[in-house]
Design a protein around this motif. Structure first.
Motif, PDB file in Angstrom:
ATOM      1  N   ARG A  37     -79.986  -5.558   4.818  1.00  0.00           N
ATOM      2  CA  ARG A  37     -79.131  -4.419   5.145  1.00  0.00           C
ATOM      3  C   ARG A  37     -79.796  -3.149   4.610  1.00  0.00           C
ATOM      4  NH1 ARG A  37     -74.097  -4.536   6.661  1.00  0.00           N
ATOM      5  NH2 ARG A  37     -73.819  -6.659   5.919  1.00  0.00           N
ATOM      6  N   ARG A  38     -79.776  -2.100   5.396  1.00  0.00           N
ATOM      7  CA  ARG A  38     -80.321  -0.812   4.967  1.00  0.00           C
ATOM      8  C   ARG A  38     -79.278  -0.131   4.088  1.00  0.00           C
ATOM      9  NH1 ARG A  38     -85.002  -2.405   5.670  1.00  0.00           N
ATOM     10  NH2 ARG A  38     -84.565  -4.008   7.145  1.00  0.00           N
ATOM     11  N   GLN A  39     -79.724   0.420   2.985  1.00  0.00           N
ATOM     12  CA  GLN A  39     -78.793   1.099   2.089  1.00  0.00           C
ATOM     13  C   GLN A  39     -79.521   2.196   1.335  1.00  0.00           C
ATOM     14  OE1 GLN A  39     -77.210  -1.899  -0.470  1.00  0.00           O
ATOM     15  NE2 GLN A  39     -79.190  -2.621  -1.127  1.00  0.00           N
ATOM     16  N   GLY A  40     -78.781   3.155   0.894  1.00  0.00           N
ATOM     17  CA  GLY A  40     -79.383   4.269   0.177  1.00  0.00           C
ATOM     18  C   GLY A  40     -80.040   5.240   1.133  1.00  0.00           C
ATOM     19  N   LYS A  41     -80.669   6.209   0.568  1.00  0.00           N
ATOM     20  CA  LYS A  41     -81.305   7.262   1.355  1.00  0.00           C
ATOM     21  C   LYS A  41     -82.779   7.362   0.999  1.00  0.00           C
ATOM     22  CE  LYS A  41     -77.619   8.690   3.432  1.00  0.00           C
ATOM     23  NZ  LYS A  41     -77.494   8.471   4.863  1.00  0.00           N
TER      24      LYS A  41
END
Length: 112
Positions: free
Chosen positions: A24-28
């Motif tokens: 899962r993609r998370q953060g910036k």
């Protein structure tokens, strides 16, 4: 497009993919860190430490349409070029590991 975690491995997946899944993609993206990257110096010095230092926040960031629309062309190009260099380095490492594996197999066959 949502980057939810994948459900790999699927039954019958090749052995080399059995433990792999898309996370899962998370953060910036760390835009300040990206801003400090000097692509010309990185390439000239073959500074893979800079690539290693940036691979996580570039790879796993949840990049949204808002992020893209707020980037200027220079920043967008820098991000794409950094991604290209990371991929090129990883392909080189993959080829190196494959060559090591082939050399190991040849040694085994020689001694068998």
């Amino acid at each position: 497009f949502s980057m939810a975690a994948s459900t790999w491995p699927r039954p019958g997946a090749p052995n080399h993919l059995r433990g792999f899944f898309f996370q899962r993609r998370q953060g910036k993206i760390d835009w300040r860190k990206l801003g400090r990257v000097n692509l010309h110096a990185l390439v000239a010095q073959v500074n893979v430490e800079v690539l290693n230092d940036n691979v996580d926040h570039v790879t796993f960031a949840d990049i949204t349409e808002d992020d893209i629309s707020s980037m200027n062309a220079e920043t967008t190009l820098k991000l794409i070029r950094l991604m290209q260099l990371i991929i090129e380095y990883l392909l080189n490492m993959q080829n190196h590991l494959l060559a090591l594996g082939d050399a190991g197999k040849q040694r085994e066959e020689k001694w068998a």
